[in-house]
Motif scaffolding. Structure first.
Motif, short mmCIF file in Angstrom:
data_model
loop_
_atom_site.label_atom_id
_atom_site.label_comp_id
_atom_site.label_asym_id
_atom_site.label_seq_id
_atom_site.Cartn_x
_atom_site.Cartn_y
_atom_site.Cartn_z
N VAL A 36 0.87 -1.17 0.00
CA VAL A 36 0.00 0.00 0.00
C VAL A 36 0.91 1.22 0.00
CG1 VAL A 36 -0.17 -0.02 2.53
CG2 VAL A 36 -1.91 1.15 1.18
N GLU A 37 0.50 2.27 -0.73
CA GLU A 37 1.35 3.45 -0.84
C GLU A 37 0.52 4.71 -0.93
OE1 GLU A 37 4.97 3.33 -3.33
OE2 GLU A 37 4.10 5.03 -4.39
N ARG A 59 5.09 4.00 2.09
CA ARG A 59 4.78 2.70 1.49
C ARG A 59 4.98 1.58 2.51
NH1 ARG A 59 4.38 0.41 -3.62
NH2 ARG A 59 5.18 -1.72 -3.83
N ILE A 60 4.05 0.65 2.54
CA ILE A 60 4.16 -0.55 3.37
C ILE A 60 4.08 -1.76 2.46
CG2 ILE A 60 3.12 -1.93 5.21
CD1 ILE A 60 2.08 0.66 6.44
N GLU A 61 5.06 -2.66 2.59
CA GLU A 61 5.07 -3.92 1.84
C GLU A 61 5.01 -5.06 2.84
OE1 GLU A 61 7.90 -4.19 -1.55
OE2 GLU A 61 8.58 -2.25 -0.80
N TYR A 62 4.18 -6.06 2.53
CA TYR A 62 4.00 -7.15 3.49
C TYR A 62 3.59 -8.45 2.81
CZ TYR A 62 -1.01 -5.87 3.13
OH TYR A 62 -2.28 -5.58 2.67
N GLY A 63 3.94 -9.55 3.46
CA GLY A 63 3.42 -10.84 3.05
C GLY A 63 2.01 -10.97 3.60
N GLN A 64 1.07 -11.37 2.76
CA GLN A 64 -0.35 -11.36 3.12
C GLN A 64 -0.86 -12.77 3.37
OE1 GLN A 64 -3.17 -10.19 0.00
NE2 GLN A 64 -4.09 -8.78 1.48
N PRO A 65 -0.86 -13.22 4.64
CA PRO A 65 -1.39 -14.56 4.92
C PRO A 65 -2.91 -14.59 4.83
CG PRO A 65 -0.83 -13.45 6.96
CD PRO A 65 -0.40 -12.54 5.84
N HIS A 66 -3.44 -15.79 4.58
CA HIS A 66 -4.88 -16.01 4.50
C HIS A 66 -5.28 -16.96 5.63
CE1 HIS A 66 -4.20 -14.13 0.65
NE2 HIS A 66 -3.42 -15.13 0.28
N LEU A 67 -6.46 -16.78 6.16
CA LEU A 67 -6.88 -17.60 7.31
C LEU A 67 -7.00 -19.08 6.98
CD1 LEU A 67 -9.54 -15.46 9.20
CD2 LEU A 67 -7.28 -16.16 9.98
N ARG A 68 -7.63 -19.41 5.87
CA ARG A 68 -7.83 -20.80 5.45
C ARG A 68 -8.39 -21.67 6.58
NH1 ARG A 68 -2.94 -23.18 4.18
NH2 ARG A 68 -1.87 -21.66 5.47
N GLY A 69 -9.38 -21.14 7.29
CA GLY A 69 -10.04 -21.90 8.34
C GLY A 69 -9.34 -21.90 9.69
N ARG A 70 -8.23 -21.17 9.81
CA ARG A 70 -7.47 -21.17 11.07
C ARG A 70 -7.94 -20.06 12.01
NH1 ARG A 70 -1.56 -20.55 8.69
NH2 ARG A 70 -2.69 -18.93 7.54
N ALA A 71 -7.65 -20.24 13.29
CA ALA A 71 -7.85 -19.17 14.28
C ALA A 71 -6.57 -18.35 14.34
CB ALA A 71 -8.18 -19.77 15.64
N SER A 164 -8.03 -12.35 4.45
CA SER A 164 -6.62 -12.05 4.19
C SER A 164 -6.16 -10.84 4.98
CB SER A 164 -6.40 -11.79 2.70
OG SER A 164 -6.89 -12.87 1.93
N LEU A 165 -4.99 -10.95 5.62
CA LEU A 165 -4.43 -9.79 6.31
C LEU A 165 -4.39 -8.62 5.33
CD1 LEU A 165 -2.85 -8.48 8.71
CD2 LEU A 165 -0.78 -9.22 7.52
N SER A 166 -4.91 -7.48 5.77
CA SER A 166 -4.96 -6.30 4.91
C SER A 166 -4.49 -5.08 5.67
CB SER A 166 -6.39 -6.07 4.40
OG SER A 166 -6.83 -7.18 3.63
N ILE A 167 -3.66 -4.27 5.03
CA ILE A 167 -3.14 -3.04 5.62
C ILE A 167 -3.46 -1.88 4.66
CG2 ILE A 167 -1.06 -1.83 6.41
CD1 ILE A 167 0.18 -4.56 7.01
N TRP A 168 -3.95 -0.79 5.24
CA TRP A 168 -4.27 0.39 4.45
C TRP A 168 -3.61 1.62 5.05
CZ3 TRP A 168 -8.09 -2.87 6.41
CH2 TRP A 168 -8.82 -3.62 5.48
N LEU A 169 -3.22 2.55 4.20
CA LEU A 169 -2.83 3.91 4.59
C LEU A 169 -3.90 4.81 3.99
CD1 LEU A 169 0.98 3.73 3.82
CD2 LEU A 169 -0.01 4.16 6.08
#
Length: 198
Positions: A36-37, A59-71, A164-169
């Protein structure tokens, strides 16, 4: 006259296809890359004399994990009471070409690694010096000696979980110096703090 060998050859060919290895199928990776920038520039004709023509950026750069049924808050994903790299597979990096105040804490222009510290009652954002600027692999092990700022994050419950982990500015439209809100959301939790160009 029909060739008697033809039906036998056809049957052998059809039968042999069942012995071939199955073709691989594509599937989505358990995490992806995201960024995000916010671009900063002067309005037309308002740049000070001698100002850099290249717009500023946050700017923020990140690896975006997905829950896929996990806590989320488990020992194997985002454990309580331990710094988490705020993403997947690599460091989450913040690059700013301007001095910032994030949640009331001064963050000079530069490249940083972002960590989070979750507890059952609160979350902190930890801004650290980048040990190898310009790479996503900046710091995979947390070291408190590199802390630049610890910022309390406001926590909000979401009405529907985010996969999905999401980050916004999110920039503000208010007049004056550029400012806005940093948002981090995953699962049923939204975390927020403010940012302003200093």
């Amino acid at each position: 006259m029909r060739n008697p060998a033809f039906p036998l050859a056809t049957m052998l060919l059809i039968g042999s296809t069942s012995l071939l290895p199955a073709q691989g199928t594509l599937r989505a990776a358990p995490s992806t890359q995201a960024a995000v920038e916010v671009a900063l520039s002067y309005p037309a004709g308002q740049a000070p004399a001698g100002a850099d023509s290249t717009p500023g950026k946050i700017r923020i750069e990140y690896g975006q994990p997905h829950l896929r049924g996990r806590a989320i808050n488990t020992d194997s994903l985002v454990p309580f009471g331990r710094p988490w790299r705020t993403g997947a597979n690599a460091s989450t990096t913040l690059t700013t070409t301007v001095d910032l105040m994030i949640g009331g804490k001064h963050v000079p222009k530069g490249t940083y690694v972002l960590w989070s510290l979750p507890t059952p009652t609160s979350w902190q954002l930890i801004v650290q010096r980048s040990t190898t600027p310009g790479t996503m692999q900046s710091a995979m092990q947390y070291d408190a000696a590199n802390d630049v700022a610890r910022i309390e994050l406001a926590r909000h419950a979401l009405p529907a979980p985010i996969e999905s982990l999401s980050i916004w500015l999110v920039p503000s439209r208010a007049p004056g110096v550029p400012r806005g809100e940093l948002r981090i959301a995953w699962g049923s939790t939204l975390l927020t703090t403010d940012w302003v160009v200093h």
